[in-house]
Design a protein around this motif. Structure first.
Motif, PDB file in Angstrom:
ATOM      1  N   ALA A  12      65.472   4.299 -28.827  1.00  0.00           N
ATOM      2  CA  ALA A  12      65.525   2.960 -28.223  1.00  0.00           C
ATOM      3  C   ALA A  12      66.392   2.955 -26.967  1.00  0.00           C
ATOM      4  CB  ALA A  12      66.063   1.954 -29.239  1.00  0.00           C
ATOM      5  N   PHE A  13      67.534   3.627 -27.025  1.00  0.00           N
ATOM      6  CA  PHE A  13      68.409   3.687 -25.847  1.00  0.00           C
ATOM      7  C   PHE A  13      67.763   4.467 -24.711  1.00  0.00           C
ATOM      8  CE2 PHE A  13      71.708   2.105 -28.592  1.00  0.00           C
ATOM      9  CZ  PHE A  13      72.604   1.479 -27.746  1.00  0.00           C
ATOM     10  N   LEU A  14      67.032   5.510 -25.064  1.00  0.00           N
ATOM     11  CA  LEU A  14      66.388   6.327 -24.028  1.00  0.00           C
ATOM     12  C   LEU A  14      65.292   5.557 -23.300  1.00  0.00           C
ATOM     13  CD1 LEU A  14      66.224   9.723 -25.912  1.00  0.00           C
ATOM     14  CD2 LEU A  14      67.459   9.278 -23.791  1.00  0.00           C
ATOM     15  N   THR A  15      64.625   4.639 -23.996  1.00  0.00           N
ATOM     16  CA  THR A  15      63.577   3.862 -23.326  1.00  0.00           C
ATOM     17  C   THR A  15      64.150   3.033 -22.174  1.00  0.00           C
ATOM     18  OG1 THR A  15      63.805   2.032 -24.908  1.00  0.00           O
ATOM     19  CG2 THR A  15      62.131   3.701 -25.392  1.00  0.00           C
ATOM     20  N   ILE A  16      65.408   2.618 -22.302  1.00  0.00           N
ATOM     21  CA  ILE A  16      66.056   1.873 -21.217  1.00  0.00           C
ATOM     22  C   ILE A  16      66.191   2.764 -19.985  1.00  0.00           C
ATOM     23  CG2 ILE A  16      68.149   0.653 -20.504  1.00  0.00           C
ATOM     24  CD1 ILE A  16      68.659   0.055 -23.479  1.00  0.00           C
ATOM     25  N   LEU A  17      66.542   4.047 -20.208  1.00  0.00           N
ATOM     26  CA  LEU A  17      66.666   4.990 -19.098  1.00  0.00           C
ATOM     27  C   LEU A  17      65.325   5.203 -18.417  1.00  0.00           C
ATOM     28  CD1 LEU A  17      68.976   7.844 -20.435  1.00  0.00           C
ATOM     29  CD2 LEU A  17      69.583   5.782 -19.175  1.00  0.00           C
ATOM     30  N   PHE A  18      64.273   5.384 -19.210  1.00  0.00           N
ATOM     31  CA  PHE A  18      62.946   5.604 -18.636  1.00  0.00           C
ATOM     32  C   PHE A  18      62.547   4.410 -17.766  1.00  0.00           C
ATOM     33  CE2 PHE A  18      62.726   8.818 -21.945  1.00  0.00           C
ATOM     34  CZ  PHE A  18      61.941   9.800 -21.358  1.00  0.00           C
ATOM     35  N   PHE A  19      62.857   3.216 -18.242  1.00  0.00           N
ATOM     36  CA  PHE A  19      62.561   2.015 -17.464  1.00  0.00           C
ATOM     37  C   PHE A  19      63.288   2.042 -16.125  1.00  0.00           C
ATOM     38  CE2 PHE A  19      64.009  -2.124 -16.008  1.00  0.00           C
ATOM     39  CZ  PHE A  19      62.810  -2.803 -15.858  1.00  0.00           C
ATOM     40  N   ALA A 143      55.851   4.996 -21.229  1.00  0.00           N
ATOM     41  CA  ALA A 143      55.235   3.679 -21.027  1.00  0.00           C
ATOM     42  C   ALA A 143      56.274   2.680 -20.530  1.00  0.00           C
ATOM     43  CB  ALA A 143      54.590   3.184 -22.319  1.00  0.00           C
ATOM     44  N   PHE A 144      57.501   2.813 -21.026  1.00  0.00           N
ATOM     45  CA  PHE A 144      58.575   1.939 -20.556  1.00  0.00           C
ATOM     46  C   PHE A 144      59.021   2.333 -19.149  1.00  0.00           C
ATOM     47  CE2 PHE A 144      58.572   1.341 -25.100  1.00  0.00           C
ATOM     48  CZ  PHE A 144      58.770  -0.026 -25.217  1.00  0.00           C
ATOM     49  N   ASN A 145      58.893   3.618 -18.836  1.00  0.00           N
ATOM     50  CA  ASN A 145      59.087   4.052 -17.457  1.00  0.00           C
ATOM     51  C   ASN A 145      58.082   3.348 -16.550  1.00  0.00           C
ATOM     52  OD1 ASN A 145      58.012   6.156 -15.263  1.00  0.00           O
ATOM     53  ND2 ASN A 145      60.177   6.601 -15.596  1.00  0.00           N
ATOM     54  N   SER A 146      56.847   3.251 -17.032  1.00  0.00           N
ATOM     55  CA  SER A 146      55.789   2.589 -16.263  1.00  0.00           C
ATOM     56  C   SER A 146      56.013   1.087 -16.174  1.00  0.00           C
ATOM     57  CB  SER A 146      54.424   2.871 -16.901  1.00  0.00           C
ATOM     58  OG  SER A 146      54.106   4.234 -16.796  1.00  0.00           O
ATOM     59  N   THR A 301      51.358  -3.247  -7.520  1.00  0.00           N
ATOM     60  CA  THR A 301      51.772  -3.511  -8.905  1.00  0.00           C
ATOM     61  C   THR A 301      50.679  -3.098  -9.881  1.00  0.00           C
ATOM     62  OG1 THR A 301      53.033  -5.416  -8.119  1.00  0.00           O
ATOM     63  CG2 THR A 301      52.598  -5.311 -10.474  1.00  0.00           C
ATOM     64  N   LEU A 302      49.426  -3.292  -9.498  1.00  0.00           N
ATOM     65  CA  LEU A 302      48.313  -2.955 -10.385  1.00  0.00           C
ATOM     66  C   LEU A 302      48.198  -1.443 -10.585  1.00  0.00           C
ATOM     67  CD1 LEU A 302      45.625  -5.462  -9.033  1.00  0.00           C
ATOM     68  CD2 LEU A 302      47.276  -5.788 -10.893  1.00  0.00           C
ATOM     69  N   TYR A 303      48.552  -0.684  -9.555  1.00  0.00           N
ATOM     70  CA  TYR A 303      48.525   0.781  -9.656  1.00  0.00           C
ATOM     71  C   TYR A 303      49.503   1.252 -10.733  1.00  0.00           C
ATOM     72  CZ  TYR A 303      49.215   5.653  -8.012  1.00  0.00           C
ATOM     73  OH  TYR A 303      49.322   7.021  -7.912  1.00  0.00           O
ATOM     74  N   TRP A 304      50.748   0.746 -10.652  1.00  0.00           N
ATOM     75  CA  TRP A 304      51.758   1.148 -11.622  1.00  0.00           C
ATOM     76  C   TRP A 304      51.552   0.449 -12.967  1.00  0.00           C
ATOM     77  CZ3 TRP A 304      53.846   5.357 -10.002  1.00  0.00           C
ATOM     78  CH2 TRP A 304      54.026   5.570  -8.632  1.00  0.00           C
ATOM     79  N   GLY A 305      50.988  -0.761 -12.941  1.00  0.00           N
ATOM     80  CA  GLY A 305      50.677  -1.450 -14.185  1.00  0.00           C
ATOM     81  C   GLY A 305      49.628  -0.716 -14.992  1.00  0.00           C
ATOM     82  N   GLY A 306      48.654  -0.130 -14.283  1.00  0.00           N
ATOM     83  CA  GLY A 306      47.638   0.673 -14.952  1.00  0.00           C
ATOM     84  C   GLY A 306      48.258   1.866 -15.660  1.00  0.00           C
ATOM     85  N   ASN A 360      46.368   8.202 -14.233  1.00  0.00           N
ATOM     86  CA  ASN A 360      47.617   8.961 -14.069  1.00  0.00           C
ATOM     87  C   ASN A 360      48.485   8.873 -15.315  1.00  0.00           C
ATOM     88  OD1 ASN A 360      47.305   9.902 -11.444  1.00  0.00           O
ATOM     89  ND2 ASN A 360      48.385   8.197 -10.503  1.00  0.00           N
ATOM     90  N   SER A 361      48.338   7.796 -16.034  1.00  0.00           N
ATOM     91  CA  SER A 361      49.270   7.352 -17.071  1.00  0.00           C
ATOM     92  C   SER A 361      49.805   8.460 -17.973  1.00  0.00           C
ATOM     93  CB  SER A 361      48.608   6.265 -17.917  1.00  0.00           C
ATOM     94  OG  SER A 361      47.397   6.749 -18.486  1.00  0.00           O
ATOM     95  N   ILE A 362      48.936   9.195 -18.616  1.00  0.00           N
ATOM     96  CA  ILE A 362      49.388  10.151 -19.636  1.00  0.00           C
ATOM     97  C   ILE A 362      49.765  11.503 -19.056  1.00  0.00           C
ATOM     98  CG2 ILE A 362      47.896   9.054 -21.353  1.00  0.00           C
ATOM     99  CD1 ILE A 362      46.195  11.735 -21.133  1.00  0.00           C
TER     100      ILE A 362
END
Length: 444
Positions: A12-19, A143-146, A301-306, A360-362
Motif C-alpha cells: 500500500a505504501f509503495l503504491t503512493i510512490l508509484f503514483f 496502475a497507480f503510477n498511471s 490525459t487520455l493517453y496516460w489515462g489509457g 503501452n499499459s502493461i
C-alpha cells in the motif's frame, strides 16, 4: 503483525510512490512544449529536457543498486524521495533566472532521485508474494503510477501551458516595467506546482522514515553483474525496457506538437463533444480563454489515462492469459494504432495515437518482472541494470525529434508541418521488438 499483513502494508505504501513518480515524470513532459517556446528551441533541442531526465537513469542506476545493498530498500526510498524534493526546489531559481542550464540541472537531479526509487520499488513489489504472480502484482502497482500520469497532463495544461508564451521579438517590444512583470509571471507559472510537489515529497520521506517495512534484500553474489550481462534472456529484457520507455516518452513528449501539426484546434473548438471533453478535462475551464497548447494538452490525459485503465485490465487478464502472450498482443496493437494515426488525419489520427497509451499499459511492469524471473539474489543488481535501460527515454526521443526536424523542412527550407507523423512511424520498430519479446516469453 503477521507476514501477509506486513506485505500488504508495504504494498500500500509503495503504491503512493508509484503514483508520485508517474505524476512528476509526465509533468516534465508538459514542460517540454513550454520550454520550446520560452527558449525558442527546435524539436531536437527541446528534447534535451528528456535527455537530461532519462540520462540520469543511465548514470545512477548501477550506483543505486550498490547503495541499496548497503542501506536496504526502505532507506533507499527515503533518500530517493529527499533527492526528488531538493530537485523540485531547484525549479524556483531556474524559473526566476530563465536559465535553460538550471532547468536541465533540476531535471537531472530529479531523475537521480526517481532512479533510486525505481531500483528499490520495482523489485520490492515482485518480492512481496509469489513469483508466479509478480507480473500481475507489478502491473497493479504500476496502475497507480498511471493514475499519476493521468492527473499530470491536467495540472500541466492548467499551470504550465495555459498562457501564451511571448517570443524574444515580442518581449523586446515591451517596456522595462512590463518586461519585469512578464518574467515574474512566467516564473511563478513554473514555480508554484513544483514547490507544492517538493513539500509533498518531504512529507512522504518522513512517513517512510516512521513506518517500518519488511527488509527483503538479499546479499548479492560476487560477480553478479558479470552473470547478468552474460545472460542472454536477461539482456533481451533490458533491450525491451529500452525500447518501451523510448517509445512511450517519444509519443508523450511530442503529442501536443503532433496535434498542432494536425491542426486540430479548429476541429476541437467547432465540435460540441470535443469542446465539452476538453473543458471537462480542464476542470470546467472555457477553452476559448486558453492558449491552444493547453486545449491540445488536455487530450494528452487520455493517453496516460489509457495506460492506467490498461494496467488494471492487464492485471486481471493475466489470471487467464500468460504475461508474455498478452505483451505480444499489446505490442502488435500499438503498431496498428500508430500506422492508422500517421496514415489518417483529424480526430481519427488523434484518437488512434492516444489509444497507444492503452496498449503501452502493461509493457513496462511485464517486461520488468519477466526479466527478473528466476534471478533470486541477483534481483537488486538486475533491477539496477533494467532501470539503466530507461535511458531509452533519452535516446529514442532525441532520435525522433531529429527525424521530425529533418522531415519538417522542405527542399526550399520552409517548414512542411509533417515531420512528427513520419517520425512516429519509426516507433513501430520499438513496438515490434516488444511484441517479439512477448512471443519468446509467451509461456511465462
Amino acid at each position: 503483525m503477521n507476514t501477509k499483513n506486513n506485505y500488504q502494508t508495504a504494498f500500500a505504501f509503495l503504491t503512493i510512490l508509484f503514483f508520485m513518480w508517474g505524476f512528476i515524470t509526465v509533468l516534465v513532459d508538459a514542460l517540454v512544449p513550454r520550454l520550446k517556446d520560452v527558449f525558442e528551441l527546435s524539436y531536437g533541442q527541446s528534447i534535451m529536457v528528456q535527455l537530461a531526465f532519462f540520462g540520469a537513469f543511465f548514470c545512477f542506476a548501477i550506483p543505486s543498486s550498490f547503495l541499496l545493498e548497503k542501506i536496504g530498500y526502505q532507506r533507499g526510498i527515503i533518500l530517493g524521495l529527499s533527492i526528488m524534493g531538493i530537485a523540485c526546489l531547484l525549479f524556483y531559481p531556474a524559473a526566476s533566472m530563465r536559465e535553460f542550464w538550471i532547468f536541465i540541472t533540476a531535471f537531472f537531479t530529479l531523475a537521480a532521485g526517481i532512479t533510486l526509487l525505481q531500483v528499490a520499488a520495482n523489485p520490492y513489489v515482485t518480492l512481496l508474494g509469489d513469483e508466479k504472480t509478480a507480473s500481475s502484482r507489478l502491473n497493479l502497482s504500476q496502475a497507480f503510477n498511471s493514475f499519476g500520469t493521468l492527473i499530470a497532463p491536467i495540472i500541466g495544461a492548467l499551470f504550465l501551458l495555459s498562457d501564451t508564451v511571448m517570443d524574444s521579438k515580442a518581449i523586446e517590444k515591451l517596456d522595462e516595467s512590463d518586461r519585469i512583470d512578464y518574467y515574474a509571471s512566467e516564473a511563478l507559472t513554473v514555480q508554484e506546482p513544483f514547490i507544492i510537489i517538493a513539500l509533498i515529497l518531504f512529507v512522504l520521506a518522513a512517513i517512510f522514515g516512521w513506518k517500518k517495512l519488511p527488509s527483503l534484500i538479499k546479499a548479492a553474489p560476487v560477480g553478479g553483474y558479470s552473470q547478468l550481462l552474460s545472460n542472454k534472456k536477461f539482456l533481451l529484457g533490458m533491450l525491451g525496457i529500452f525500447m518501451y520507455v523510448g517509445a512511450e516518452v517519444s509519443i508523450g513528449s511530442f503529442l501536443v506538437n503532433y496535434f498542432q501539426e494536425l491542426e486540430l484546434i479548429g476541429s476541437i473548438q467547432n465540435n460540441e463533444f470535443l469542446r465539452g471533453l476538453s473543458s471537462f478535462l480542464l476542470m470546467g475551464k472555457d477553452i476559448d480563454q486558453l492558449d491552444a497548447k493547453a486545449v491540445l494538452g488536455s487530450f494528452v490525459t487520455l493517453y496516460w489515462g489509457g495506460a492506467m485503465i490498461g494496467r488494471f485490465i492487464g492485471a486481471f487478464l493475466m489470471r487467464f492469459i500468460s504475461s508474455g502472450r498478452l505483451l505480444m498482443i499489446f505490442g502488435l496493437l500499438a503498431i496498428t494504432m500508430i500506422v492508422i494515426s500517421v496514415s489518417s488525419n483529424g480526430t481519427t489520427a488523434m484518437f488512434t495515437i492516444l489509444a497507444v497509451g492503452l496498449f503501452n499499459s502493461i509493457m513496462f511492469p511485464t517486461i520488468f518482472s519477466l526479466a527478473l524471473n528466476g534471478l533470486d539474489n541477483l534481483k537488486a543488481q538486475a533491477s539496477g541494470l533494467l532501470v539503466m535501460a530507461i535511458v531509452g527515454g533519452a535516446i529514442i526521443p532525441k532520435l525522433i525529434g531529429t527525424i521530425a526536424d529533418a522531415m519538417s523542412t522542405g527542399e526550399d527550407g520552409n517548414l512542411t508541418g509533417q515531420g512528427l507523423g513520419i517520425a512516429f512511424l519509426c516507433l513501430t520498430f520499438c513496438y515490434g521488438y516488444i511484441a517479439y519479446y512477448g512471443l519468446i516469453k509467451r509461456e511465462s
